[in-house]
Design a protein around this motif. Structure first.
Motif, PDB file in Angstrom:
ATOM      1  N   ILE A  42      48.149  15.404  27.566  1.00  0.00           N
ATOM      2  CA  ILE A  42      48.967  14.966  26.428  1.00  0.00           C
ATOM      3  C   ILE A  42      48.268  13.908  25.580  1.00  0.00           C
ATOM      4  O   ILE A  42      48.869  13.350  24.657  1.00  0.00           O
ATOM      5  CB  ILE A  42      50.344  14.439  26.894  1.00  0.00           C
ATOM      6  N   ASP A  43      47.009  13.621  25.906  1.00  0.00           N
ATOM      7  CA  ASP A  43      46.203  12.655  25.151  1.00  0.00           C
ATOM      8  C   ASP A  43      46.870  11.279  25.111  1.00  0.00           C
ATOM      9  O   ASP A  43      47.003  10.650  24.059  1.00  0.00           O
ATOM     10  CB  ASP A  43      45.961  13.158  23.729  1.00  0.00           C
ATOM     11  N   ASP A  64      57.495  18.712  20.803  1.00  0.00           N
ATOM     12  CA  ASP A  64      56.057  18.444  20.824  1.00  0.00           C
ATOM     13  C   ASP A  64      55.368  19.463  21.735  1.00  0.00           C
ATOM     14  O   ASP A  64      55.716  19.566  22.916  1.00  0.00           O
ATOM     15  CB  ASP A  64      55.808  17.019  21.343  1.00  0.00           C
ATOM     16  N   ARG A  66      52.698  19.398  23.251  1.00  0.00           N
ATOM     17  CA  ARG A  66      52.049  18.786  24.405  1.00  0.00           C
ATOM     18  C   ARG A  66      52.994  18.716  25.601  1.00  0.00           C
ATOM     19  O   ARG A  66      52.549  18.742  26.759  1.00  0.00           O
ATOM     20  CB  ARG A  66      51.561  17.384  24.058  1.00  0.00           C
ATOM     21  N   LYS A  69      52.934  21.928  27.577  1.00  0.00           N
ATOM     22  CA  LYS A  69      51.650  22.011  28.278  1.00  0.00           C
ATOM     23  C   LYS A  69      51.653  21.121  29.524  1.00  0.00           C
ATOM     24  O   LYS A  69      51.132  21.503  30.575  1.00  0.00           O
ATOM     25  CB  LYS A  69      50.509  21.607  27.343  1.00  0.00           C
TER      26      LYS A  69
END
Length: 301
Positions: A42-43, A64, A66, A69
């Motif tokens: 998710i950075d 989102d 992310r 993921k």
């Protein structure tokens, strides 16, 4: 539509990872490397926690990409899925981890809601446990001490959700012609002098049970006012949106304030009915510039 953010933590406090698994606030990982790996997905940067451990704070919008993921990565590694309950049922705790879905309503959605759940963020006094007779009468009891906030007009009896009002707000509300308003006095316990009398914010009208399940501390659905801990569930959303059958509410006497059927809280002496109000009630408090209030729309189906 309201915005929804998923918040939870992925962490490891002890490097051996022996106690990994789902938790009510997220999940405990098997290794610091796993925490870092999820952060890469998710950075988001991890931070230090516990005994040389790592902590990843997740706070992402529901839409989102992310987020999905991350959920896929967690399931691939641990076979755990995000919870869709406020309290995960005991039997499911080996398969799920806790996620809070924090809901924010737009001002327009609040303005157009037929009914609203009233929330006060300011303490007006400290709550004291009622005795058995007071509890049976559902009287609110405040502690006589220096913690009474004499400047607050509408607030909660700390630390729970009993609502009380003081003068001159009491007189203003009585003069406003609000249907079903009921303001019995708050009882004070202990020694000393009452700084300022308080009145319970209540209604003569009790709503039918919500369509929301009421969960106990084990995540089991329980009948209203029979077990505590008990709180409403709304698919893990916080605050929960209360839902009612429209016809059942329409059959009630006219009201600008009503009380929930359910008393919610962590214990019988710390469980109170919530206030459900109309836009007329909200407008009166807005006109009087009463601070520290917010509202959650109620849904009629």
């Amino acid at each position: 539509m309201p915005t929804v953010r998923h918040t939870f933590a992925i962490y490891i406090y002890y490097p051996d990872g022996k106690e990994w698994g789902g938790r009510s606030n997220g999940l405990e990982a098997q290794s610091t490397g796993d925490v870092e790996e999820f952060g890469v997905v998710i950075d988001v940067q991890c931070r230090e926690a516990g005994y040389a451990g790592r902590l990843l704070d997740v706070n992402l919008d529901e839409n989102d990409p992310r987020l999905q993921k991350l959920y896929e990565a967690i399931y691939a590694k641990y076979q755990l899925r995000p919870s869709h309950w406020n309290t995960i049922p005991v039997a499911e705790r080996v398969r799920y981890f806790g996620v809070k879905r924090k809901v924010t309503w737009t001002e327009q959605e609040i303005d157009t809601a037929e009914l609203l759940r009233l929330h006060s963020s300011t303490m007006i006094a400290e709550q004291e446990d009622a005795d058995e007779e007071q509890l049976a009468r559902e009287e609110y009891v405040a502690l006589l001490d220096n913690k009474q906030n004499s400047k607050v007009q509408l607030g909660f009896l700390s630390p729970f959700n009993a609502r009380a009002v003081a003068e001159p707000l009491r007189s203003h509300l009585l003069a406003a012609g609000l249907d079903a308003l009921y303001l019995p006095p708050v009882v004070f316990a202990g020694r000393g002098k009452v700084k300022k009398p308080l009145w319970t914010l209540k209604s003569h009208v009790i709503l039918p049970p919500t369509l929301n399940p009421l969960l106990n501390g084990q995540g089991e659905v329980v009948p209203p006012n029979t077990q505590w801990w008990s709180f409403w569930d709304d698919g893990g959303h916080v605050p929960p949106t209360l839902r009612y059958q429209r016809d059942a509410v329409a059959a009630l006497p006219p009201f600008d304030i009503a009380m929930t059927c359910e008393r919610v809280g962590p214990a019988s002496k710390a469980a109170f009915r919530e206030c459900i109000v109309t836009q007329k009630f909200r407008a009166e408090l807005k006109r009087l510039k009463v601070p520290g209030l917010s509202y959650v729309p109620v849904v009629l189906e």
